[in-house]
Design a protein around this motif. Sequence first.
Motif, PDB file in Angstrom:
ATOM      1  N   PRO A 211       0.835  -1.195   0.000  1.00 47.76           N
ATOM      2  CA  PRO A 211       0.000   0.000   0.000  1.00 47.76           C
ATOM      3  C   PRO A 211       0.865   1.237   0.000  1.00 47.76           C
ATOM      4  N   SER A 213       0.541   5.618  -0.706  1.00 51.99           N
ATOM      5  CA  SER A 213      -0.330   6.724  -1.085  1.00 51.99           C
ATOM      6  C   SER A 213       0.320   7.588  -2.148  1.00 51.99           C
ATOM      7  N   LYS A 243      -5.660  -7.231  -7.332  1.00 50.89           N
ATOM      8  CA  LYS A 243      -6.553  -6.181  -6.874  1.00 50.89           C
ATOM      9  C   LYS A 243      -6.118  -5.524  -5.572  1.00 50.89           C
ATOM     10  N   TYR A 244      -5.120  -6.144  -4.908  1.00 50.60           N
ATOM     11  CA  TYR A 244      -4.702  -5.494  -3.680  1.00 50.60           C
ATOM     12  C   TYR A 244      -3.582  -4.489  -3.900  1.00 50.60           C
ATOM     13  N   SER A 246      -2.108  -0.916  -4.740  1.00 50.13           N
ATOM     14  CA  SER A 246      -2.674   0.410  -4.542  1.00 50.13           C
ATOM     15  C   SER A 246      -2.949   1.043  -5.904  1.00 50.13           C
ATOM     16  N   SER A 247      -3.942   1.905  -5.948  1.00 48.51           N
ATOM     17  CA  SER A 247      -4.314   2.493  -7.239  1.00 48.51           C
ATOM     18  C   SER A 247      -3.209   3.396  -7.756  1.00 48.51           C
ATOM     19  N   VAL A 248      -2.466   3.991  -6.836  1.00 47.18           N
ATOM     20  CA  VAL A 248      -1.327   4.838  -7.238  1.00 47.18           C
ATOM     21  C   VAL A 248      -0.350   4.031  -8.076  1.00 47.18           C
ATOM     22  N   ARG A 251      -1.660   2.944 -11.552  1.00 45.55           N
ATOM     23  CA  ARG A 251      -1.721   3.937 -12.625  1.00 45.55           C
ATOM     24  C   ARG A 251      -0.357   4.347 -13.123  1.00 45.55           C
ATOM     25  N   LEU A 390      -4.764 -14.448   9.584  1.00 43.07           N
ATOM     26  CA  LEU A 390      -5.624 -13.722   8.654  1.00 43.07           C
ATOM     27  C   LEU A 390      -6.982 -13.447   9.273  1.00 43.07           C
ATOM     28  N   MET A 393      -6.658 -10.588  11.635  1.00 43.27           N
ATOM     29  CA  MET A 393      -6.545  -9.309  10.943  1.00 43.27           C
ATOM     30  C   MET A 393      -7.888  -8.883  10.373  1.00 43.27           C
ATOM     31  N   ASP A 394      -8.602  -9.858   9.846  1.00 45.09           N
ATOM     32  CA  ASP A 394      -9.908  -9.560   9.270  1.00 45.09           C
ATOM     33  C   ASP A 394     -10.831  -8.973  10.334  1.00 45.09           C
ATOM     34  N   LEU A 397      -9.761  -5.469  11.246  1.00 41.00           N
ATOM     35  CA  LEU A 397     -10.093  -4.493  10.218  1.00 41.00           C
ATOM     36  C   LEU A 397     -11.586  -4.208  10.194  1.00 41.00           C
TER      37      LEU A 397
END
Lengths: 428, 346
Positions: A211, A213, A243-244, A246-248, A251, A390, A393-394, A397
Amino acid sequence: MNLNMNSVETLVAQIQGLSGSTSDVNHLHTLLKQLEELFKSESSRLAPLLTELDPSIHSLGYLYILEACTSAPISKEQASELVLSVGRFINLCSAEQIRVAPDKFISVCKRFKDQVMLLEDPMRGVAPMLTALQKLQYSSEQLTTLHPDFLLLCLLAKCYKTGLSILEDDIFEVDQPRDFFLYCYYGGMICIGQKKFSKALELLHSVVTAPMSVLNAIAIEAYKKYILVSLIHLGQFSSSFPKYTSSVAQRNLKNFSQPYLELVNSYCTGKISELEAFVQANNEKFESDKNLGLVKQVVSSMYKRNIQRLTQTYLTLSLEDIANTVQLNSAKEAEMHVLQMIQDGEIYATINQKDGMVRFLEDPEQYKTCEMIELIDSSIQRIMMLSRKLTDMDEQLSCDPLYLGKAGRDRQRFDFDDFDTVPSKFTV
Amino acid sequence: MLKPFPSIFRQITEAAKGLGLEENMASSSSSGLTFKLHPLVIVNISDHYTRIKSQSLPPPSTPHAASASNGATSDSSSPPPQPPPRVFGCVIGVQRGRTVEIFNSFELLYDPSTHSLDRAFLEKKQELYKKVFPNFYILGWYSTGSDAQESDMQIHRDLMDINESPLYVLLNPSINPAQKDLPVTIYESELHVIDGIPQLIFVQSSYTIETVEAERISIDHVAHLKPSDGGSAATQLAAHLTGIHSAIKMLNSRIRVLHHYLLAMQKGDIPCENSLLREVSSLLRRLPAIESEKFQDDFLMEYNDTLLISYLAMFTNCSSTMNELVDKFNTAYDRHSRRGGRSAFI
């Protein structure tokens, strides 16, 4: 404020007196924190105090004084002595005491690393750093700031095996994201050096999908290496991100690795000549990224890929045919390649030297042995532990207010089971 | 399924019993007969007792009345608890030489006024059974209770004209969770001189359990309580595995007893008994029932397959947790995802 002999004596006495139990140590810690400025101003005069203290018993006090000593700029001659004394301290100090003041310890170790690099002898720093790291960790699952420094020293000193031993542990706790990025990146490089490409792929994958930013340079470099290692190890590269990611990252990473993606394209054609031509053309770019060695490995892995493709079509093949299909120069070279692959376990085959035929075999593993049972059993244990973590953590979260706020907000205004008492907006 | 396992289990049970670990070690019978009891008899007796007991219970009081009384004091509509009824019946089997094997049993009516069993019925039943099992003779009778009583001797004497030395099989129906052995005792009658008067008294005899495969399977099936609706595949599998688990646990504990015993013997705490040692060694020699290469291969392959299946199941479990975790994480922390548009139902 001047540090006269009296206060020095009292300081030493206090350190010696309060290094017994944990409560004493905490008390000492608060005392020492109050004397911070004192330490900073009188750093030059504190060096002789070190001789009166025993690093294994009075670790905390020793640490503070040592940190003050090393904060001043050090000349090259003194560096060697300093390296020795810090190394000695690291070996002897007691782990519980230094964990009371971890940031001081970390700064001492970082300066130690700087000195070692200044002396251009990273080998001297590897063992002490390893000890320091192990003493600072609460458990083997925790990543400390010293991990990437240690791996850097291993890389520079080229002792990859020591680095590998640390990489074996799974990490579950990270303090600083930068540490994590650097750790995985250096770790990936060490694994590449040891030719453990699957682990390298895993580590580099972690960097790319971590992850973030804001895009950072470590991820960019890691992505380039990731492409290359993926080509070497898997023979293919998929440019879609999981899919995990980060969008940054999703792109922006591709924009910085154009030549590498084109390399992937020419690799996928399967023609060695094209690949080599491409590499030649972009030589400077690869060289400036310091990835030329890896790129050369990519080219040589092309032969392996082609030979492996042949196993799926043919049962037996002559060495000459192999050489022709794979575009090698002679049957001798083909034989060498196949032999190497058999040894590495990438292919199952037998070479009949009399008539130059290669017969491709199936995987001889029958899964009938007791060792296989133990292997599967240990894998099951590991995955059970992972599953427990897991689920924890789930659950954590799910209780996170940030998540609940967003989940609540994103619910449609009028819901499926409408008009119930659940609010559609959470105010946190 | 692992075929050799149940027979090994039986062998070990027998050996353990042979070591005298069963309750009936203190045998006071001197007749020298060995008794073999089939589990069918035990199930029959228990079934008879349970049926009679449940039939004799009063009908349950209505729930309304029960709740109304608040259960503070005993409900006046329910009668005081009765002593458990005794059931009676006959045991039949074969006697070959010194071995008496009890195969089956049937029920009899007890006439409390004459303190005797219904003779006519017994003879009719005996005839019928003779037609089906010509080899079986009436070996004795059974009853339930915690101990042999004086009135039982009367019944015992009555049967002596059919069989000169009948057996008395007693089942103790009270459930004692601490007790590990079967609550079944076999008594014989012996003439002892007590106070100068020769009297017939009951003496306990030891016995072993003997079974054939078909009987074992059917008894197993009947004896284990199955869920009333048959259960889904999962609960049946769970019940089956629980059964195997408890069987293995018992096997393990018995082997541990043997092991402990042998260790003590080795240390010298217990005097060396060669006969027992011989039995243990013969037991151990029986154990690798199949030693061939092919068995080893097949066994390991099947074992590996099962392990791989559970591995795969764990994997799937983990992947689904991971997937949910990633979704939640993306929702919470990824600023730029899913801008605009509507989200799916969570």
